[in-house]
Write a protein that holds these residues in place. Structure first.
Motif: not given
Ligand code: TYD
Length: 208
Positions: A113-128
Motif C-alpha cells: 500500500g503506497p499510503d502506509v509506506v509513505g507514512e512510515i517514511n515520512l515518520w522516518a525522515t521527519r517529513s523531509l
C-alpha cells in the motif's frame, strides 16, 4: 528549516540515475558549491550495512514488511546523520533514490500500500521531502536489459514487478508536477543532464 537544496533521482532499475546524479554533482562542484552525492539504501556506514542485508539475494524470501522497514531504517539513519546536517550547512544534497522508491517498490510492487509506506517514511525522515525529484522514466524491460552487474534481490524480481514499479513512479510524478521533472531515460545522456541542470539552476536562482 534546511538551507540547502535537496535533489533526488528516481526511476526503475537501469534508468541511468547514478550517471545523471554524478554528472549533476560534478557540474555543481566545478562551480564551487558544496555538493553531497549519496545513495539509498546506504549513504552512511550503518545504512550501508542495512543495504547489504536488504539487497543480498541470499535472503530471497524476505518478508515484505521487514523489507519496507529495512529501507525506512536505512533512510532514517541517512537523513539524520548525513542529509539534514548537510542541508543545514547549505549544501546541495543529491541522492540516488529516496522515499518514492519505497512507495513504488514496497508500497505498490510488493502490494503493501503506497499510503502506509509513505507514512512510515515520512515518520522516518521527519517529513523531509526533496526540493526536486528527477524521474528517469524507462520501460521495465528496457531498463533491466541495461543492467551490467549481477542482479540484486530486487532486480531479480520478474518483469511484471518492475512494470508495476514504473507505473507507480509515473503516478507519483503526475500527482505533484511542481516537485518532479520527468525525463525519458532512453534519450541522449548529455541532453538529459542539460535538462536537469536547467531545472536545478531555476531552484538555485530562487534561493539566491
Ligand atoms: P540501487 O542502489 O538503485 O541499485 P543499483 O545500485 O544496483 O542500481 O537500488 C537497489 C535496489 O533497491 C533497487 O532494485 C531498488 C530497490 N529499492 C527499493 O526497493 N526500495 C527503496 O526504498 C530503495 C531506496 C531501493
Amino acid at each position: 528549516m534546511a538551507e540547502g537544496l535537496f535533489v533526488a533521482f528516481e526511476g526503475g532499475d537501469g534508468a541511468g540515475k547514478s550517471t545523471q546524479a554524478r554528472a549533476l554533482a560534478a557540474t555543481l562542484e566545478a562551480r564551487g558549491l558544496e555538493v553531497v552525492l549519496t545513495r539509498e539504501p546506504g549513504g552512511t556506514p550503518a545504512a550501508e550495512a542495512i543495504r547489504e542485508v536488504v539487497l543480498t539475494p541470499a535472503y530471497s524470501g524476505l518478508d515484505p514488511r521487514a523489507e519496507a522497514l529495512l529501507y525506512a531504517a536505512s533512510r532514517a539513519e541517512h537523513v539524520a546523520s548525513l542529509v539534514l546536517p548537510a542541508l543545514q550547512r547549505g549544501a546541495v544534497v543529491i541522492t540516488d533514490r529516496y522515499i518514492d522508491s519505497s512507495i513504488a517498490y514496497q508500497g505498490v510492487g510488493r502490494g503493501l500500500g503506497p499510503d502506509v509506506v509513505g507514512e512510515i517514511n515520512l515518520w522516518a525522515t521527519r517529513s523531509l521531502l526533496p526540493d526536486l525529484t528527477v524521474l528517469l522514466d524507462v520501460e521495465a524491460g528496457a531498463g533491466l536489459a541495461r543492467l551490467s552487474t549481477e542482479p540484486d534481490r530486487l532486480e531479480s524480481e520478474p518483469e511484471e514487478f518492475h512494470a508495476t514499479v514504473v507505473t507507480a513512479f509515473r503516478a507519483l510524478a503526475a500527482g505533484d508536477p511542481d516537485r518532479y521533472l520527468v525525463l525519458a531515460a532512453h534519450g541522449d545522456v548529455d541532453a538529459i543532464s542539460t535538462s536537469v541542470l536547467a531545472r536545478v539552476d531555476e531552484l538555485l536562482a530562487d534561493r539566491a
